[in-house]
Design a protein around this motif. Structure first.
Motif, PDB file in Angstrom:
ATOM      1  N   LEU A   1      41.229  11.945  95.519  1.00 36.10           N
ATOM      2  CA  LEU A   1      39.685  13.117  96.242  1.00 36.10           C
ATOM      3  C   LEU A   1      38.916  12.196  96.386  1.00 36.10           C
ATOM      4  CD1 LEU A   1      40.144  16.227  93.838  1.00 36.10           C
ATOM      5  CD2 LEU A   1      41.103  16.281  96.178  1.00 36.10           C
TER       6      LEU A   1
ATOM      7  N   ARG B   1      48.219  14.252  99.531  1.00 39.72           N
ATOM      8  CA  ARG B   1      47.601  15.094  98.856  1.00 39.72           C
ATOM      9  C   ARG B   1      48.008  16.684  99.385  1.00 39.72           C
ATOM     10  NH1 ARG B   1      42.466  13.287 100.456  1.00 39.72           N
ATOM     11  NH2 ARG B   1      42.337  14.115 102.394  1.00 39.72           N
ATOM     12  N   ARG B   2      49.165  16.875 100.510  1.00 42.14           N
ATOM     13  CA  ARG B   2      49.436  17.575 100.363  1.00 42.14           C
ATOM     14  C   ARG B   2      51.149  18.025  99.567  1.00 42.14           C
ATOM     15  NH1 ARG B   2      49.435  20.255 106.954  1.00 42.14           N
ATOM     16  NH2 ARG B   2      47.053  20.670 106.575  1.00 42.14           N
TER      17      ARG B   2
ATOM     18  N   PHE C   1      40.766  23.090  89.032  1.00 43.85           N
ATOM     19  CA  PHE C   1      39.354  22.647  88.326  1.00 43.85           C
ATOM     20  C   PHE C   1      39.176  23.506  87.079  1.00 43.85           C
ATOM     21  CE2 PHE C   1      39.132  20.493  92.128  1.00 43.85           C
ATOM     22  CZ  PHE C   1      39.045  19.446  92.418  1.00 43.85           C
TER      23      PHE C   1
ATOM     24  N   PHE D   1      46.757  25.974 105.514  1.00 49.85           N
ATOM     25  CA  PHE D   1      46.426  25.016 105.149  1.00 49.85           C
ATOM     26  C   PHE D   1      47.278  24.160 106.238  1.00 49.85           C
ATOM     27  CE2 PHE D   1      42.743  25.543 102.353  1.00 49.85           C
ATOM     28  CZ  PHE D   1      42.379  25.609 103.361  1.00 49.85           C
ATOM     29  N   ARG D   2      49.188  24.240 105.368  1.00 55.62           N
ATOM     30  CA  ARG D   2      49.837  23.983 106.108  1.00 55.62           C
ATOM     31  C   ARG D   2      50.657  24.088 107.630  1.00 55.62           C
ATOM     32  NH1 ARG D   2      48.576  22.646 100.855  1.00 55.62           N
ATOM     33  NH2 ARG D   2      49.499  21.017  99.752  1.00 55.62           N
TER      34      ARG D   2
ATOM     35  N   ARG E   1      35.550  37.920  94.457  1.00 49.06           N
ATOM     36  CA  ARG E   1      34.012  38.267  93.719  1.00 49.06           C
ATOM     37  C   ARG E   1      34.275  39.177  92.848  1.00 49.06           C
ATOM     38  NH1 ARG E   1      31.080  40.599  97.553  1.00 49.06           N
ATOM     39  NH2 ARG E   1      32.372  40.139  99.005  1.00 49.06           N
TER      40      ARG E   1
ATOM     41  N   PRO F   1      29.065  25.296  95.648  1.00 48.82           N
ATOM     42  CA  PRO F   1      29.582  24.433  93.801  1.00 48.82           C
ATOM     43  C   PRO F   1      30.270  23.080  94.573  1.00 48.82           C
ATOM     44  CG  PRO F   1      30.495  26.234  93.549  1.00 48.82           C
ATOM     45  CD  PRO F   1      30.443  26.394  95.869  1.00 48.82           C
TER      46      PRO F   1
ATOM     47  N   LYS G   1      32.761  20.671  93.507  1.00 53.51           N
ATOM     48  CA  LYS G   1      33.276  21.056  93.492  1.00 53.51           C
ATOM     49  C   LYS G   1      34.903  21.803  94.362  1.00 53.51           C
ATOM     50  CE  LYS G   1      34.203  19.327  88.365  1.00 53.51           C
ATOM     51  NZ  LYS G   1      34.107  19.651  87.685  1.00 53.51           N
ATOM     52  N   MET G   2      33.774  22.534  95.594  1.00 50.67           N
ATOM     53  CA  MET G   2      34.353  23.153  96.318  1.00 50.67           C
ATOM     54  C   MET G   2      34.865  22.462  97.123  1.00 50.67           C
ATOM     55  SD  MET G   2      35.415  26.518  96.996  1.00 50.67           S
ATOM     56  CE  MET G   2      34.888  27.561  96.776  1.00 50.67           C
TER      57      MET G   2
ATOM     58  N   LEU H   1      36.357  19.219  96.927  1.00 53.94           N
ATOM     59  CA  LEU H   1      37.562  18.298  96.610  1.00 53.94           C
ATOM     60  C   LEU H   1      38.091  19.295  96.089  1.00 53.94           C
ATOM     61  CD1 LEU H   1      35.887  16.582  93.267  1.00 53.94           C
ATOM     62  CD2 LEU H   1      36.305  15.705  95.493  1.00 53.94           C
ATOM     63  N   GLN H   2      38.068  20.502  95.713  1.00 58.33           N
ATOM     64  CA  GLN H   2      39.039  21.883  95.970  1.00 58.33           C
ATOM     65  C   GLN H   2      40.281  22.242  96.714  1.00 58.33           C
ATOM     66  OE1 GLN H   2      40.425  24.278  93.219  1.00 58.33           O
ATOM     67  NE2 GLN H   2      41.905  22.932  94.265  1.00 58.33           N
ATOM     68  N   ILE H   3      38.965  22.433  98.052  1.00 59.76           N
ATOM     69  CA  ILE H   3      39.721  22.280 100.140  1.00 59.76           C
ATOM     70  C   ILE H   3      40.814  21.436 100.010  1.00 59.76           C
ATOM     71  CG2 ILE H   3      39.320  22.457 101.765  1.00 59.76           C
ATOM     72  CD1 ILE H   3      36.505  24.586 100.781  1.00 59.76           C
ATOM     73  N   LEU H   4      40.139  19.566  99.710  1.00 58.17           N
ATOM     74  CA  LEU H   4      40.587  19.100  99.549  1.00 58.17           C
ATOM     75  C   LEU H   4      41.983  18.869  98.991  1.00 58.17           C
ATOM     76  CD1 LEU H   4      38.193  16.058  99.899  1.00 58.17           C
ATOM     77  CD2 LEU H   4      39.561  17.143 102.135  1.00 58.17           C
ATOM     78  N   ALA H   5      41.992  19.339  98.137  1.00 61.08           N
ATOM     79  CA  ALA H   5      43.150  19.401  96.773  1.00 61.08           C
ATOM     80  C   ALA H   5      44.352  20.359  97.374  1.00 61.08           C
ATOM     81  CB  ALA H   5      43.004  19.133  95.440  1.00 61.08           C
ATOM     82  N   LEU H   6      43.970  21.322  97.857  1.00 62.90           N
ATOM     83  CA  LEU H   6      44.693  21.959  97.945  1.00 62.90           C
ATOM     84  C   LEU H   6      45.611  21.540  99.727  1.00 62.90           C
ATOM     85  CD1 LEU H   6      42.537  25.558  97.761  1.00 62.90           C
ATOM     86  CD2 LEU H   6      45.258  24.916  96.681  1.00 62.90           C
ATOM     87  N   GLY H   7      45.451  20.765 100.193  1.00 63.83           N
ATOM     88  CA  GLY H   7      45.427  19.862 101.163  1.00 63.83           C
ATOM     89  C   GLY H   7      45.168  20.420 102.085  1.00 63.83           C
ATOM     90  N   ALA H   8      43.608  20.513 102.890  1.00 69.74           N
ATOM     91  CA  ALA H   8      43.400  20.884 103.350  1.00 69.74           C
ATOM     92  C   ALA H   8      42.783  19.575 104.207  1.00 69.74           C
ATOM     93  CB  ALA H   8      42.050  21.108 103.126  1.00 69.74           C
TER      94      ALA H   8
ATOM     95  N   MET I   1      36.468  25.472 106.222  1.00 72.90           N
ATOM     96  CA  MET I   1      36.244  26.385 105.300  1.00 72.90           C
ATOM     97  C   MET I   1      35.061  26.501 104.932  1.00 72.90           C
ATOM     98  SD  MET I   1      39.272  28.353 104.539  1.00 72.90           S
ATOM     99  CE  MET I   1      38.965  28.493 102.821  1.00 72.90           C
TER     100      MET I   1
ATOM    101  N   GLU J   1      32.380  30.188 103.760  1.00 72.75           N
ATOM    102  CA  GLU J   1      32.459  30.049 102.388  1.00 72.75           C
ATOM    103  C   GLU J   1      30.789  30.730 102.938  1.00 72.75           C
ATOM    104  OE1 GLU J   1      33.437  30.207  99.204  1.00 72.75           O
ATOM    105  OE2 GLU J   1      34.854  31.106 100.923  1.00 72.75           O
TER     106      GLU J   1
ATOM    107  N   PRO K   1      32.021  34.604  94.514  1.00 73.09           N
ATOM    108  CA  PRO K   1      33.144  34.379  93.267  1.00 73.09           C
ATOM    109  C   PRO K   1      32.661  33.720  92.191  1.00 73.09           C
ATOM    110  CG  PRO K   1      33.684  33.953  95.642  1.00 73.09           C
ATOM    111  CD  PRO K   1      32.356  34.255  95.692  1.00 73.09           C
ATOM    112  N   ARG K   2      33.509  33.774  91.897  1.00 69.42           N
ATOM    113  CA  ARG K   2      33.638  32.297  89.930  1.00 69.42           C
ATOM    114  C   ARG K   2      34.318  30.927  90.623  1.00 69.42           C
ATOM    115  NH1 ARG K   2      33.737  34.803  85.021  1.00 69.42           N
ATOM    116  NH2 ARG K   2      33.490  37.238  85.256  1.00 69.42           N
TER     117      ARG K   2
END
Lengths: 392, 232
Positions: free
Chosen positions: A78, A103-104, A110, A130-131, A160, B127, B129-130, B132-139, B147, B151, B231-232
């Motif tokens: 990351l 990454r994919r 977190f 995304f994929r 939410r 946030p 980390k948002m 990083l989270q999006i990248l970590a989901l393969g975006a 995204m 948001e 959202p959380r």
């Protein structure tokens, strides 16, 4: 007279210092070499070698600022703020293997759920969207993972409106929906209340066992680490200082700090003063003699620990002829209810902790300041570390 | 007091009978300010996103300039746009001075820093980390930016409303570059000033009510956005 300061660790399979790690290359799904992160002239991560086996759950534990999150985020690619190489299935990422493709094939969860402002379904589907996965497959995989994490009934709810536990379940389902080859968890349960954390840990344990997903998890919670992991890496000051199975870390921690971190209650320092009966050794701690079965040398300075569950309390004097080689007159200094058991702090001339049941407390009529006898077997005493004393 | 009372009654009469002159001024204002807002959105969203998601030397200086631009005095903008569009000015050959296009240009210059600044703040409020989270989901990087914009959609709506609110209520630039030509470049603010100076308080009050109503709508949306939870 001078003393050497270096502590060595008695023989065990535990590896102290990651540079000693040697694993078959075929086992490794992820490995890193000479990983170093320097910020503002300060080295915050220094990992000469790091290997993760396919299918294992590896927990990173350590105090705040130990470098757990930095290690996770860097090997997940990351950031590219590090020096060194990270290899995925033997191929160097960024050289032989594309970063985007890597990454994919992995996913990260977190501490905060970081859900998108949409429905639970769309959140869980996001990685697949995304994929470019087709809609039919998305519906199938989302349904599977909603069911798996017990949140199928929340499918159409807005993110939410979720509670902390529901949100973290959604976040985990979102990661699992992508079928990651490696799952990175960065203290995912840290902000949850204990019952919710317990439920989620139990479910995750089951899911990891079923899916055999390779997982690297950073956590502060030793119980979570001991429960989930095949191996634990203890980190401090940006370095992996000890790596081993949970049993190895508990039974043979590197030092007192690691011992206290993995939950060893009674850690004492003493000197070996001679041999006891039946091949035991006598360690003198604050003027009290403790019998130990592990082989030692006279004159050695040692750090020992006594597991609280192995300490027995009684109101009567214990005969020296029993198998309990160690018995001490003790005074109860504190009684602390811990839910299913009670923690009893004792003063035997040295501090000692015992775990007893509520029933035992009632039957023995225990109260603070009461005098009791504390006893434990010589085999219950484990040597954490030893220090040679040199005489000029 | 009678003057105000009679003015308000006449103003309501002009509004409920859809007085052609008042309606034409209102629609022209909406058209001009709407166009200026669209232009500023295109530039401001891109610039704000780029500023929020990249790191470069001197970023703080640029952000400071954007923040200063959020309070750009319309008369100053009007002055410089007039100079540029003046017959003998650098862009005089375009013959845009005293046209609705000139007002759109001036209003776009006023609204763009507002939209840029709010876009920047909206994306920075997500946030950390948002991303990083999006990248970590393969975006991909483009998917990540999209995204993040999604948001921040409600704060970004605030950017739209603030930009629109900023330009529909300004007068300095509109009167300087538009000329307040009846049926051509006369907008709500310039018409209000002119009708007041002529003593036509009923029309002036009717135009003011429309302006107030638009301001109320904008603030209603902003309040809703500010009080909404993430959202959380």
């Amino acid at each position: 007279m001078s003393e050497t300061s270096a502590f060595s660790v008695p023989g065990s399979d535990t590896q102290h210092g990651a540079s000693n790690i040697q694993l078959p290359a075929t086992d490794a799904i992820l490995s890193a070499r000479n990983l170093r992160v320097v910020r503002g002239g300060v080295t915050i991560l220094d990992v000469p070698e790091f290997v993760v086996r396919e299918g294992e759950v590896l927990c990173l534990i350590g105090p705040n600022g130990a470098g757990k999150t930095t290690l996770l985020q860097n090997i997940c690619y990351l950031h590219k703020s590090f020096e060194g190489e990270v290899m995925f299935r033997g191929k160097i990422i960024g050289k032989d293997h594309g970063v985007f493709d890597y990454r994919r094939r992995v996913a990260m969860v977190f501490q905060e759920p970081l859900l998108f402002d949409t429905t639970v379904f769309k959140n869980v589907a996001s990685g697949l969207t995304f994929r470019g996965v087709d809609k039919k497959e998305i519906r199938k995989r989302v349904a599977e993972n909603l069911e798996r994490f017990g949140i199928a009934h929340l499918r159409d709810r807005s993110a939410r409106t979720l509670s902390g536990g529901e949100a973290q379940r959604t976040s985990l389902a979102r990661a699992f929906a992508t079928k990651p080859e490696i799952l990175f968890l960065d203290e995912p349960f840290a902000s949850l209340d204990p019952p919710t954390r317990e439920g989620l840990t139990r479910d995750l344990e089951k899911i990891l066992l079923e899916s055999q997903t390779t997982t690297i998890s950073a956590t502060h919670d030793r119980n979570e680490a001991l429960r989930l992991s095949d191996r634990i890496a203890f980190m401090r000051n940006g370095k992996i200082e000890q790596l081993g199975t949970p049993a190895e870390l508990v039974n043979n921690p590197l030092d007192e700090f690691v011992a206290s971190f993995v939950g060893v209650e009674t850690v004492l320092t003493g000197n070996v003063v001679g041999k006891g009966e039946g091949g035991t050794w006598i360690v003198s701690v604050s003027g009290k003699d403790i019998e130990v079965t592990e082989p030692l040398s006279e004159g050695e300075s040692v750090v020992i620990h006594i597991s609280p569950e192995n300490v027995i309390l009684s109101n009567n004097f214990v005969s020296k002829k029993t198998s309990l080689r160690n018995y001490f007159a003790a005074r109860i200094t504190c009684i602390m209810p811990m839910g299913p058991f009670i923690k009893v702090y004792l003063d035997c001339g040295f501090p000692l902790v015992a775990y007893i049941t509520n029933e035992s407390k009632e039957s023995l009529g225990l109260s603070e300041e009461k005098a009791v006898t504390a006893s434990f077997k010589a085999t219950a005493v484990q040597v954490i570390a030893r220090k040679e004393t040199e005489i000029d | 007091m009678d003057l105000i009372f009679e003015g308000i009654i006449k103003a309501f009469w002009l509004l409920v009978t859809f007085d052609p002159e008042v309606m034409s001024i209102m629609f022209l204002s909406l058209k001009i300010s709407g166009s200026a807002t669209l232009v500023s959105l295109f530039i401001g969203l891109s610039a704000g996103s780029a500023l929020a998601l990249t790191q470069f030397p001197g970023k703080k200086i640029v952000v400071g300039a954007v923040n200063t631009g959020m309070g750009l005095p319309p008369v100053v903008v009007g002055l410089f746009v007039s100079i540029f569009l003046w017959r003998s000015g650098p862009l005089g050959f375009l013959e845009l001075l005293y046209t609705p296009t000139a007002i759109i240009i001036a209003q776009s210059i006023i609204a763009t820093p507002i939209v840029t600044g709010i876009t920047l703040a909206s994306l920075q409020q997500l946030p950390k980390k948002m991303r990083l989270q999006i990248l970590a989901l393969g975006a991909s990087r483009a998917q990540m930016v999209w995204m993040l914009v999604k948001e921040a959609k409600l704060p970004l709506l605030a950017a739209v409303m603030a930009g629109f609110g900023g330009v529909i209520s300004e007068i300095g630039a509109s009167i300087m570059v538009g000329g307040n030509i009846k049926g051509y470049s006369r907008v709500l603010t310039t018409a209000t000033v002119m009708e007041t100076s002529k003593g036509n308080f009923d029309i002036a009050i009717a135009l003011s009510i429309i302006l107030l109503f638009l301001a109320y709508l904008i603030n209603l949306v902003l309040t809703y956005v500010q009080q909404r939870e993430r959202p959380r």
